[in-house]
Design a protein around this motif. Structure first.
Motif, PDB file in Angstrom:
ATOM      1  N   LEU A  27       0.825  -1.204   0.000  1.00 11.74           N
ATOM      2  CA  LEU A  27       0.000   0.000   0.000  1.00 11.74           C
ATOM      3  C   LEU A  27       0.861   1.257   0.000  1.00 11.74           C
ATOM      4  O   LEU A  27       0.582   2.220  -0.731  1.00 11.74           O
ATOM      5  CB  LEU A  27      -0.923  -0.013   1.219  1.00 11.74           C
ATOM      6  CG  LEU A  27      -2.010   1.061   1.277  1.00 11.74           C
ATOM      7  CD1 LEU A  27      -2.961   0.918   0.101  1.00 11.74           C
ATOM      8  CD2 LEU A  27      -2.776   0.968   2.585  1.00 11.74           C
ATOM      9  N   LEU A  28       1.925   1.263   0.789  1.00 10.49           N
ATOM     10  CA  LEU A  28       2.799   2.438   0.843  1.00 10.49           C
ATOM     11  C   LEU A  28       3.555   2.633  -0.467  1.00 10.49           C
ATOM     12  O   LEU A  28       3.726   3.770  -0.932  1.00 10.49           O
ATOM     13  CB  LEU A  28       3.775   2.302   2.006  1.00 10.49           C
ATOM     14  CG  LEU A  28       3.163   2.397   3.413  1.00 10.49           C
ATOM     15  CD1 LEU A  28       4.216   2.111   4.471  1.00 10.49           C
ATOM     16  CD2 LEU A  28       2.550   3.776   3.638  1.00 10.49           C
ATOM     17  N   LEU A  29       4.001   1.555  -1.078  1.00 11.18           N
ATOM     18  CA  LEU A  29       4.728   1.676  -2.340  1.00 11.18           C
ATOM     19  C   LEU A  29       3.797   2.043  -3.491  1.00 11.18           C
ATOM     20  O   LEU A  29       4.193   2.771  -4.411  1.00 11.18           O
ATOM     21  CB  LEU A  29       5.457   0.365  -2.653  1.00 11.18           C
ATOM     22  CG  LEU A  29       6.600  -0.014  -1.702  1.00 11.18           C
ATOM     23  CD1 LEU A  29       7.205  -1.349  -2.102  1.00 11.18           C
ATOM     24  CD2 LEU A  29       7.668   1.078  -1.675  1.00 11.18           C
ATOM     25  N   ALA A  30       2.573   1.563  -3.441  1.00 12.98           N
ATOM     26  CA  ALA A  30       1.631   1.852  -4.528  1.00 12.98           C
ATOM     27  C   ALA A  30       1.263   3.331  -4.578  1.00 12.98           C
ATOM     28  O   ALA A  30       0.934   3.854  -5.653  1.00 12.98           O
ATOM     29  CB  ALA A  30       0.377   1.001  -4.372  1.00 12.98           C
ATOM     30  N   THR A  31       1.321   4.007  -3.446  1.00  6.97           N
ATOM     31  CA  THR A  31       0.967   5.432  -3.445  1.00  6.97           C
ATOM     32  C   THR A  31       1.976   6.280  -4.216  1.00  6.97           C
ATOM     33  O   THR A  31       1.650   7.385  -4.643  1.00  6.97           O
ATOM     34  CB  THR A  31       0.868   5.949  -2.006  1.00  6.97           C
ATOM     35  OG1 THR A  31       2.107   5.708  -1.317  1.00  6.97           O
ATOM     36  CG2 THR A  31      -0.251   5.255  -1.256  1.00  6.97           C
ATOM     37  N   THR A  32       3.188   5.776  -4.394  1.00  9.28           N
ATOM     38  CA  THR A  32       4.184   6.532  -5.164  1.00  9.28           C
ATOM     39  C   THR A  32       3.895   6.501  -6.658  1.00  9.28           C
ATOM     40  O   THR A  32       4.481   7.288  -7.415  1.00  9.28           O
ATOM     41  CB  THR A  32       5.589   5.959  -4.901  1.00  9.28           C
ATOM     42  OG1 THR A  32       5.625   4.585  -5.317  1.00  9.28           O
ATOM     43  CG2 THR A  32       5.924   6.037  -3.420  1.00  9.28           C
ATOM     44  N   LEU A  81      -3.581  13.297  -5.240  1.00 13.49           N
ATOM     45  CA  LEU A  81      -2.777  13.511  -4.038  1.00 13.49           C
ATOM     46  C   LEU A  81      -3.571  13.324  -2.746  1.00 13.49           C
ATOM     47  O   LEU A  81      -3.051  12.732  -1.790  1.00 13.49           O
ATOM     48  CB  LEU A  81      -2.151  14.907  -4.084  1.00 13.49           C
ATOM     49  CG  LEU A  81      -1.007  15.171  -3.097  1.00 13.49           C
ATOM     50  CD1 LEU A  81       0.133  14.195  -3.326  1.00 13.49           C
ATOM     51  CD2 LEU A  81      -0.513  16.607  -3.235  1.00 13.49           C
ATOM     52  N   PRO A  82      -4.826  13.804  -2.636  1.00 19.91           N
ATOM     53  CA  PRO A  82      -5.573  13.536  -1.391  1.00 19.91           C
ATOM     54  C   PRO A  82      -5.744  12.048  -1.105  1.00 19.91           C
ATOM     55  O   PRO A  82      -5.605  11.603   0.044  1.00 19.91           O
ATOM     56  CB  PRO A  82      -6.917  14.231  -1.642  1.00 19.91           C
ATOM     57  CG  PRO A  82      -6.623  15.292  -2.640  1.00 19.91           C
ATOM     58  CD  PRO A  82      -5.575  14.705  -3.532  1.00 19.91           C
ATOM     59  N   ILE A  83      -6.052  11.265  -2.149  1.00 18.66           N
ATOM     60  CA  ILE A  83      -6.181   9.820  -1.956  1.00 18.66           C
ATOM     61  C   ILE A  83      -4.836   9.210  -1.579  1.00 18.66           C
ATOM     62  O   ILE A  83      -4.756   8.283  -0.755  1.00 18.66           O
ATOM     63  CB  ILE A  83      -6.743   9.168  -3.235  1.00 18.66           C
ATOM     64  CG1 ILE A  83      -8.140   9.716  -3.536  1.00 18.66           C
ATOM     65  CG2 ILE A  83      -6.776   7.654  -3.107  1.00 18.66           C
ATOM     66  CD1 ILE A  83      -8.758   9.160  -4.794  1.00 18.66           C
ATOM     67  N   THR A  84      -3.772   9.745  -2.151  1.00 12.19           N
ATOM     68  CA  THR A  84      -2.432   9.253  -1.818  1.00 12.19           C
ATOM     69  C   THR A  84      -2.133   9.428  -0.339  1.00 12.19           C
ATOM     70  O   THR A  84      -1.656   8.504   0.336  1.00 12.19           O
ATOM     71  CB  THR A  84      -1.384   9.993  -2.663  1.00 12.19           C
ATOM     72  OG1 THR A  84      -1.641   9.760  -4.053  1.00 12.19           O
ATOM     73  CG2 THR A  84       0.013   9.517  -2.318  1.00 12.19           C
ATOM     74  N   TYR A  85      -2.413  10.620   0.185  1.00 10.73           N
ATOM     75  CA  TYR A  85      -2.164  10.868   1.607  1.00 10.73           C
ATOM     76  C   TYR A  85      -3.042   9.978   2.488  1.00 10.73           C
ATOM     77  O   TYR A  85      -2.590   9.470   3.524  1.00 10.73           O
ATOM     78  CB  TYR A  85      -2.407  12.336   1.933  1.00 10.73           C
ATOM     79  CG  TYR A  85      -1.323  13.259   1.417  1.00 10.73           C
ATOM     80  CD1 TYR A  85       0.009  12.860   1.410  1.00 10.73           C
ATOM     81  CD2 TYR A  85      -1.627  14.530   0.943  1.00 10.73           C
ATOM     82  CE1 TYR A  85       1.006  13.693   0.939  1.00 10.73           C
ATOM     83  CE2 TYR A  85      -0.632  15.374   0.471  1.00 10.73           C
ATOM     84  CZ  TYR A  85       0.684  14.952   0.473  1.00 10.73           C
ATOM     85  OH  TYR A  85       1.667  15.784   0.009  1.00 10.73           O
ATOM     86  N   VAL A 106      -1.683   7.184   5.214  1.00 14.45           N
ATOM     87  CA  VAL A 106      -2.057   7.139   6.633  1.00 14.45           C
ATOM     88  C   VAL A 106      -2.516   5.737   7.015  1.00 14.45           C
ATOM     89  O   VAL A 106      -2.129   5.198   8.067  1.00 14.45           O
ATOM     90  CB  VAL A 106      -3.155   8.182   6.928  1.00 14.45           C
ATOM     91  CG1 VAL A 106      -3.717   7.990   8.330  1.00 14.45           C
ATOM     92  CG2 VAL A 106      -2.608   9.593   6.780  1.00 14.45           C
ATOM     93  N   VAL A 107      -3.332   5.127   6.158  1.00 10.02           N
ATOM     94  CA  VAL A 107      -3.780   3.753   6.414  1.00 10.02           C
ATOM     95  C   VAL A 107      -2.583   2.808   6.481  1.00 10.02           C
ATOM     96  O   VAL A 107      -2.474   1.961   7.387  1.00 10.02           O
ATOM     97  CB  VAL A 107      -4.771   3.306   5.328  1.00 10.02           C
ATOM     98  CG1 VAL A 107      -5.105   1.826   5.482  1.00 10.02           C
ATOM     99  CG2 VAL A 107      -6.045   4.140   5.397  1.00 10.02           C
ATOM    100  N   GLY A 108      -1.666   2.961   5.532  1.00 10.11           N
ATOM    101  CA  GLY A 108      -0.497   2.088   5.517  1.00 10.11           C
ATOM    102  C   GLY A 108       0.398   2.273   6.729  1.00 10.11           C
ATOM    103  O   GLY A 108       0.912   1.296   7.294  1.00 10.11           O
ATOM    104  N   LEU A 109       0.587   3.510   7.169  1.00 12.89           N
ATOM    105  CA  LEU A 109       1.442   3.765   8.331  1.00 12.89           C
ATOM    106  C   LEU A 109       0.812   3.244   9.620  1.00 12.89           C
ATOM    107  O   LEU A 109       1.511   2.705  10.489  1.00 12.89           O
ATOM    108  CB  LEU A 109       1.726   5.266   8.440  1.00 12.89           C
ATOM    109  CG  LEU A 109       2.639   5.853   7.361  1.00 12.89           C
ATOM    110  CD1 LEU A 109       2.741   7.365   7.512  1.00 12.89           C
ATOM    111  CD2 LEU A 109       4.032   5.221   7.423  1.00 12.89           C
TER     112      LEU A 109
END
Length: 296
Positions: free
Chosen positions: A153-158, A165-169, A173-176
């Protein structure tokens, strides 16, 4: 014989000579009119009140004084009290609806999920039904699966474009949060102090309180504006009905998720998958209602 141009020139000269000799206190309408036009022109072109394109800058609505007649207290106090009372009187029907939804999904999702009712001390409400499960601690396979989901999930946001960008953030947060849960259960799994059954019961009761508070929240934040009583009643009813339908589905799914994939997902559900979703729905309804045309 004087020409017409000469007569006009002589008249203009006489007016100039007569102006200083005018009697004190005699109003000069022409001078006052010209002065008023000049002041108006100066106010329009004053850079303090104009934007880059020369347009007049209006006072922001956050700085305006809100017109609040005494009759508006009916909207602020009586409308929420009416919806609150109706919801409280209808709670036996709401509890029966929740029980039916939870029972349906408990029978369909297999063993391990039961319908229970938690007694409350809230006046007028005897019990709140909820999905009862006893989730276990994660085994190694579940832990590694959760770690894989978090990292993916964290890598896919890149890879997401800038317009998302809002969905990315939000996904980060979910991934962290889930990554922090992974680390906790890796080192201190045996010390985890929460249980799935008590958490689902508590979250369901919080939803019950939020449903009853929703008319009062809108009464203080929305009913102070002049949208008309029918629209204010409609907004509160829509929000209350939405939360009534959302709550049993939301926490039955959360209970099944912990039952199926262990307590590893408990922190994510508790922090981001509970009241935050419901408050987000209330904010969405409020934003939509604020776009309606006012009467004032």
């Amino acid at each position: 014989m004087k020409t017409r141009q000469g007569v006009v020139s002589d008249d203009a000269a006489k007016d100039k000579l007569a102006a200083p000799n005018a009697a004190p206190g005699t109003p000069d309408k022409t001078v006052k009119k010209n002065s008023h036009i000049k002041k108006h022109r100066d106010a329009v072109v004053n850079p303090r009140f104009t934007g880059f394109g020369g347009q007049l800058i209006q006072t922001h609505r956050a700085l305006r004084r809100l017109a609040f007649p005494h009759s508006r207290w009916i909207d602020v106090l009586l409308v929420p009290a009416l919806i609150f009372s109706c919801t409280l009187l209808a709670w036996p029907l709401i509890a029966e609806l929740w029980s039916g939804i939870i029972r349906f999904w408990a029978n369909g999702l297999g063993n391990g999920m039961l319908l229970r009712a938690e007694h409350t001390s809230f006046p007028g409400i005897q019990s709140v039904p909820y999905a009862h499960v006893e989730a276990a601690l994660p085994d190694p396979l579940q832990w590694w699966a959760g770690m894989l989901v978090s990292i993916t999930l964290l890598l896919a946001t890149t890879l997401l474009p800038m317009r998302m960008l809002p969905i990315t953030y939000a996904l980060r947060v979910v991934g962290l949060v889930q990554l922090a849960s992974q680390l906790y259960f890796y080192f201190w799994a045996a010390e985890f102090p929460y249980q799935s059954a008590s958490s689902i019961s508590a979250l369901t009761q919080v939803s019950m309180v939020l449903i009853l508070l929703t008319p009062w929240i809108y009464g203080l934040l929305y009913n102070i504006f002049d949208f008309g009583i029918p629209r204010k009643i409609l907004l509160s009813l829509l929000a209350v009905l939405y939360l009534i339908l959302l709550t049993p589905f939301q926490y039955t799914f959360a209970a099944w998720l912990m039952l199926r994939y262990s307590l590893l997902w408990h922190p994510l559900i508790y922090l981001l998958g509970s009241s935050l979703i419901q408050f987000g729905a209330l904010v969405g309804f409020y934003s939509w209602a604020m776009s309606w045309q006012r009467r004032e």
